[in-house]
Design a protein around this motif. Sequence first.
Motif, PDB file in Angstrom:
ATOM      1  N   ILE A 180       0.852  -1.195   0.000  1.00  0.00           N
ATOM      2  CA  ILE A 180       0.000   0.000   0.000  1.00  0.00           C
ATOM      3  C   ILE A 180       0.882   1.237   0.000  1.00  0.00           C
ATOM      4  N   GLY A 181       0.794   2.022  -1.051  1.00  0.00           N
ATOM      5  CA  GLY A 181       1.501   3.296  -1.132  1.00  0.00           C
ATOM      6  C   GLY A 181       0.589   4.431  -0.699  1.00  0.00           C
ATOM      7  N   SER A 182       1.084   5.648  -0.803  1.00  0.00           N
ATOM      8  CA  SER A 182       0.328   6.767  -0.247  1.00  0.00           C
ATOM      9  C   SER A 182      -0.703   7.372  -1.199  1.00  0.00           C
ATOM     10  N   LEU A 183      -0.571   7.141  -2.507  1.00  0.00           N
ATOM     11  CA  LEU A 183      -1.379   7.942  -3.431  1.00  0.00           C
ATOM     12  C   LEU A 183      -2.875   7.656  -3.349  1.00  0.00           C
ATOM     13  N   ASN A 184      -3.274   6.399  -3.420  1.00  0.00           N
ATOM     14  CA  ASN A 184      -4.708   6.116  -3.308  1.00  0.00           C
ATOM     15  C   ASN A 184      -5.282   6.551  -1.957  1.00  0.00           C
ATOM     16  N   PRO A 185      -4.609   6.248  -0.827  1.00  0.00           N
ATOM     17  CA  PRO A 185      -5.143   6.719   0.464  1.00  0.00           C
ATOM     18  C   PRO A 185      -5.250   8.251   0.537  1.00  0.00           C
ATOM     19  N   LEU A 196      -5.918  10.292  -2.005  1.00  0.00           N
ATOM     20  CA  LEU A 196      -7.128  10.678  -2.739  1.00  0.00           C
ATOM     21  C   LEU A 196      -8.369  10.372  -1.914  1.00  0.00           C
ATOM     22  N   HIS A 197      -8.350   9.245  -1.223  1.00  0.00           N
ATOM     23  CA  HIS A 197      -9.505   8.882  -0.404  1.00  0.00           C
ATOM     24  C   HIS A 197      -9.732   9.911   0.705  1.00  0.00           C
ATOM     25  N   MET A 217      -3.854   8.752   9.337  1.00  0.00           N
ATOM     26  CA  MET A 217      -4.719   9.353   8.350  1.00  0.00           C
ATOM     27  C   MET A 217      -5.989   9.918   8.962  1.00  0.00           C
TER      28      MET A 217
END
Lengths: 232, 232
Positions: free
Chosen positions: A118-123, A125-126, A202
């Motif tokens: 799990i990288g940071s980009l999708n989280p 955007l969420h 987050m």
Amino acid sequence: MREKPNIHFCSIGLRLPQITLETLNVLKKTKKIFLFIEDNNIDRFLEINKLKDKAETMSHSYDNNFSKISDEIIKKALKEKDIAILSYGYPSFINGLWNYVLQKAALKNINVNLINAIGSLNPLLHLAKFYEIPKTGLHFFNAIDIKSSKDIDLNRHIPCFILNPHNLKQNKKSELINVLNKALENKLFIYLVEAASAGGFMDNVIEVKNIKQLNRHINVRNTLLITDKKIN
Amino acid sequence: MREKPNIHFCSIGLRLPQITLETLNVLKKTKKIFLFIEDNNIDRFLEINKLKDKAETMSHSYDNNFSKISDEIIKKALKEKDIAILSYGYPSFINGLWNYVLQKAALKNINVNLINAIGSLNPLLHLAKFYEIPKTGLHFFNAIDIKSSKDIDLNRHIPCFILNPHNLKQNKKSELINVLNKALENKLFIYLVEAASAGGFMDNVIEVKNIKQLNRHINVRNTLLITDKKIN
């Protein structure tokens, strides 16, 4: 024919227990694990999974000098034949170590494998409540590359994520502040999206209403978002 | 006070075994699992983890009508109190279901939890060999939003990822092809980055040298990349 040595780039995700079954399996099979990680639960995790004896913390041993660290990793790979590096975030993204090791491993005929995490980009955007790509696109910049307020075009680059503002030295912040002032004048919204780029704490999306607020928050590991939509 | 019902949005990642320990734990505790997934290994995975009896395939039961499916999910959540949805990719990104369920759950006082998972964006950057954000930024568009070749500004938006070109109907492809022609004329490079947006078959990055090649590939689930650097 002798098999090539392997270096597996692994990650726990943004924080434990976001590690994948695939990564756990690689860690169980490998000979040595080098830790580049800050997570309160890592010791317990290693113990439960019987990985403690082969794990070694490395990031601070060489004062975060990635060139020296990567030399040491190459040596260990040649000796042990199969080793893993365990960090957080996406193992090859904004992580100087990946590039150093990749280049040096090629010279020594060592395989470098990326194990997905799990990288940071999708989280990110969420957290910012983007559940699809907006019509005007999605735009990402590294704060350090903003040399002039012209670099971010408010007609072409909104919504726009600016990563790692905390990396900026005080004397380099003026251009970023120019960009943000221009955005505020144009009645755009500015948010701080906290720490998806780092350890995955987050919890917060904070609206930044003026430069004073920005200065209070900018030294924390986070991402800035400029957008034309209200988030909260 | 009675506890609110829960709907957990879970994902296997891009493919099994990229599921996280956290997700597996949620699936083990929940009452029912609704599958929106195509993965050859899913049956075996459910069996090994003793999840088979509470899992149910749902995506095709309602002809992929997300409004009807989300009504059904809300009903099940109210009845079972704690259910999970298992899909692939990032559970809230480019997945119409998330928005429908979120809105309907709010009306019924149901919690909706996102469980973090491997989404497509970081793996896409890795495939395209971007290990950091380039100086000119990173730009993402949805193919369907490109109404005119002016939408993508070759001075402002390179490197640029165009997601889901396979979604375009034949008569809508002309503008995308205009954009790509303009890029080729400007000696930029165009690549197809296959399927990081879908099931994670992340084998190929194919350079597209002309429109003929593009037409051959465009119906496959993939992403287009326009960049000023040579990838392969």
